[in-house]
Design a protein around this motif. Structure first.
Motif, PDB file in Angstrom:
ATOM      1  N   ASP A 121       1.498  -1.070  14.464  1.00 13.45           N
ATOM      2  CA  ASP A 121       2.892  -0.714  14.196  1.00 13.45           C
ATOM      3  C   ASP A 121       3.038   0.020  12.870  1.00 13.45           C
ATOM      4  O   ASP A 121       3.894   0.894  12.723  1.00 13.45           O
ATOM      5  CB  ASP A 121       3.779  -1.957  14.223  1.00 13.45           C
ATOM      6  N   ILE A 122       2.206  -0.330  11.904  1.00 12.65           N
ATOM      7  CA  ILE A 122       2.209   0.379  10.620  1.00 12.65           C
ATOM      8  C   ILE A 122       1.809   1.833  10.845  1.00 12.65           C
ATOM      9  O   ILE A 122       2.427   2.744  10.296  1.00 12.65           O
ATOM     10  CB  ILE A 122       1.260  -0.301   9.614  1.00 12.65           C
ATOM     11  N   LEU A 123       0.817   2.052  11.685  1.00 15.39           N
ATOM     12  CA  LEU A 123       0.365   3.414  11.954  1.00 15.39           C
ATOM     13  C   LEU A 123       1.416   4.213  12.716  1.00 15.39           C
ATOM     14  O   LEU A 123       1.465   5.439  12.590  1.00 15.39           O
ATOM     15  CB  LEU A 123      -0.961   3.395  12.705  1.00 15.39           C
ATOM     16  N   LYS A 124       2.258   3.534  13.484  1.00 12.32           N
ATOM     17  CA  LYS A 124       3.354   4.229  14.167  1.00 12.32           C
ATOM     18  C   LYS A 124       4.387   4.738  13.168  1.00 12.32           C
ATOM     19  O   LYS A 124       5.042   5.744  13.414  1.00 12.32           O
ATOM     20  CB  LYS A 124       4.023   3.304  15.190  1.00 12.32           C
ATOM     21  N   ILE A 125       4.532   4.043  12.054  1.00 12.21           N
ATOM     22  CA  ILE A 125       5.464   4.475  11.009  1.00 12.21           C
ATOM     23  C   ILE A 125       4.962   5.772  10.386  1.00 12.21           C
ATOM     24  O   ILE A 125       5.719   6.716  10.222  1.00 12.21           O
ATOM     25  CB  ILE A 125       5.652   3.384   9.939  1.00 12.21           C
ATOM     26  N   ASN A 126       3.659   5.794  10.051  1.00  9.80           N
ATOM     27  CA  ASN A 126       3.086   7.011   9.476  1.00  9.80           C
ATOM     28  C   ASN A 126       1.558   6.933   9.573  1.00  9.80           C
ATOM     29  O   ASN A 126       0.951   6.054   8.973  1.00  9.80           O
ATOM     30  CB  ASN A 126       3.513   7.193   8.017  1.00  9.80           C
ATOM     31  N   MET A 127       0.988   7.865  10.313  1.00 11.77           N
ATOM     32  CA  MET A 127      -0.474   7.900  10.480  1.00 11.77           C
ATOM     33  C   MET A 127      -1.185   8.199   9.160  1.00 11.77           C
ATOM     34  O   MET A 127      -2.377   7.972   9.026  1.00 11.77           O
ATOM     35  CB  MET A 127      -0.865   8.949  11.530  1.00 11.77           C
ATOM     36  N   GLY A 128      -0.452   8.680   8.182  1.00 15.74           N
ATOM     37  CA  GLY A 128      -1.027   8.934   6.868  1.00 15.74           C
ATOM     38  C   GLY A 128      -1.454   7.657   6.162  1.00 15.74           C
ATOM     39  O   GLY A 128      -2.124   7.721   5.129  1.00 15.74           O
ATOM     40  N   CYS A 129      -1.094   6.508   6.709  1.00 18.57           N
ATOM     41  CA  CYS A 129      -1.528   5.231   6.136  1.00 18.57           C
ATOM     42  C   CYS A 129      -3.011   4.979   6.399  1.00 18.57           C
ATOM     43  O   CYS A 129      -3.628   4.146   5.720  1.00 18.57           O
ATOM     44  CB  CYS A 129      -0.698   4.081   6.712  1.00 18.57           C
ATOM     45  N   ILE A 130      -3.589   5.686   7.348  1.00 17.71           N
ATOM     46  CA  ILE A 130      -4.991   5.461   7.707  1.00 17.71           C
ATOM     47  C   ILE A 130      -5.921   5.613   6.507  1.00 17.71           C
ATOM     48  O   ILE A 130      -6.737   4.717   6.244  1.00 17.71           O
ATOM     49  CB  ILE A 130      -5.427   6.367   8.876  1.00 17.71           C
ATOM     50  N   PRO A 131      -5.848   6.717   5.737  1.00 18.31           N
ATOM     51  CA  PRO A 131      -6.766   6.836   4.591  1.00 18.31           C
ATOM     52  C   PRO A 131      -6.596   5.713   3.563  1.00 18.31           C
ATOM     53  O   PRO A 131      -7.582   5.279   2.950  1.00 18.31           O
ATOM     54  CB  PRO A 131      -6.409   8.191   3.974  1.00 18.31           C
ATOM     55  N   LYS A 159       1.175  -0.236  -1.916  1.00 17.76           N
ATOM     56  CA  LYS A 159       0.594   1.106  -1.781  1.00 17.76           C
ATOM     57  C   LYS A 159       1.099   1.811  -0.529  1.00 17.76           C
ATOM     58  O   LYS A 159       1.444   2.990  -0.562  1.00 17.76           O
ATOM     59  CB  LYS A 159      -0.940   1.039  -1.712  1.00 17.76           C
ATOM     60  N   LEU A 160       1.121   1.084   0.571  1.00 20.21           N
ATOM     61  CA  LEU A 160       1.564   1.671   1.834  1.00 20.21           C
ATOM     62  C   LEU A 160       3.035   2.076   1.768  1.00 20.21           C
ATOM     63  O   LEU A 160       3.401   3.171   2.185  1.00 20.21           O
ATOM     64  CB  LEU A 160       1.323   0.698   2.985  1.00 20.21           C
ATOM     65  N   ASN A 161       3.875   1.205   1.210  1.00 13.98           N
ATOM     66  CA  ASN A 161       5.293   1.530   1.107  1.00 13.98           C
ATOM     67  C   ASN A 161       5.542   2.680   0.142  1.00 13.98           C
ATOM     68  O   ASN A 161       6.383   3.531   0.399  1.00 13.98           O
ATOM     69  CB  ASN A 161       6.104   0.297   0.705  1.00 13.98           C
ATOM     70  N   GLU A 162       4.785   2.730  -0.941  1.00 10.54           N
ATOM     71  CA  GLU A 162       4.925   3.841  -1.884  1.00 10.54           C
ATOM     72  C   GLU A 162       4.573   5.162  -1.204  1.00 10.54           C
ATOM     73  O   GLU A 162       5.281   6.165  -1.355  1.00 10.54           O
ATOM     74  CB  GLU A 162       4.026   3.621  -3.099  1.00 10.54           C
ATOM     75  N   PHE A 163       3.495   5.154  -0.429  1.00 12.47           N
ATOM     76  CA  PHE A 163       3.094   6.361   0.291  1.00 12.47           C
ATOM     77  C   PHE A 163       4.192   6.811   1.256  1.00 12.47           C
ATOM     78  O   PHE A 163       4.595   7.970   1.262  1.00 12.47           O
ATOM     79  CB  PHE A 163       1.784   6.129   1.058  1.00 12.47           C
ATOM     80  N   VAL A 164       4.682   5.881   2.066  1.00 13.76           N
ATOM     81  CA  VAL A 164       5.694   6.218   3.066  1.00 13.76           C
ATOM     82  C   VAL A 164       6.961   6.734   2.390  1.00 13.76           C
ATOM     83  O   VAL A 164       7.563   7.714   2.840  1.00 13.76           O
ATOM     84  CB  VAL A 164       5.982   5.008   3.981  1.00 13.76           C
ATOM     85  N   GLN A 165       7.372   6.107   1.297  1.00 16.27           N
ATOM     86  CA  GLN A 165       8.562   6.547   0.574  1.00 16.27           C
ATOM     87  C   GLN A 165       8.371   7.948  -0.003  1.00 16.27           C
ATOM     88  O   GLN A 165       9.282   8.766   0.028  1.00 16.27           O
ATOM     89  CB  GLN A 165       8.914   5.554  -0.541  1.00 16.27           C
ATOM     90  N   ASN A 166       7.183   8.234  -0.532  1.00 16.30           N
ATOM     91  CA  ASN A 166       6.906   9.555  -1.094  1.00 16.30           C
ATOM     92  C   ASN A 166       6.911  10.635  -0.019  1.00 16.30           C
ATOM     93  O   ASN A 166       7.406  11.727  -0.249  1.00 16.30           O
ATOM     94  CB  ASN A 166       5.588   9.565  -1.855  1.00 16.30           C
ATOM     95  N   VAL A 167       6.363  10.322   1.138  1.00 18.74           N
ATOM     96  CA  VAL A 167       6.363  11.278   2.247  1.00 18.74           C
ATOM     97  C   VAL A 167       7.795  11.563   2.666  1.00 18.74           C
ATOM     98  O   VAL A 167       8.178  12.710   2.869  1.00 18.74           O
ATOM     99  CB  VAL A 167       5.530  10.750   3.444  1.00 18.74           C
ATOM    100  N   GLU A 168       8.592  10.511   2.773  1.00 18.28           N
ATOM    101  CA  GLU A 168       9.978  10.685   3.170  1.00 18.28           C
ATOM    102  C   GLU A 168      10.751  11.503   2.124  1.00 18.28           C
ATOM    103  O   GLU A 168      11.570  12.348   2.479  1.00 18.28           O
ATOM    104  CB  GLU A 168      10.632   9.309   3.340  1.00 18.28           C
TER     105      GLU A 168
END
Length: 72
Positions: free
Chosen positions: A13-23, A60-69
């Protein structure tokens, strides 16, 4: 606004939010992205298996997603 990632979320489900979380997950040593366990394992459970503290990873994951948004 993107959904907030929590330690109780299933990895898939995390990957559904943003596949950029993979790295980010891979850099933490979580090479189970394609593993069947990722379809039913929470982030917290995966961190326990890998000996990781879940809270910094969630941050880290939330920071990444927020920055992408913010960039969109």
């Amino acid at each position: 606004m993107a959904e907030k990632i929590t330690k109780d979320m299933i990895i898939a489900d995390i990957l559904k939010i943003n596949m950029g979380c993979i790295p980010i997950l891979l850099n933490e040593g979580m090479h189970c992205i394609g593993c069947p366990a990722s379809q039913g394992e929470t982030l917290e459970e995966a961190c326990m298996v890998h000996g990781l503290d879940v809270e910094p990873l969630v941050a880290k994951l939330n920071e990444f997603v927020q920055n992408v948004e913010a960039d969109q």
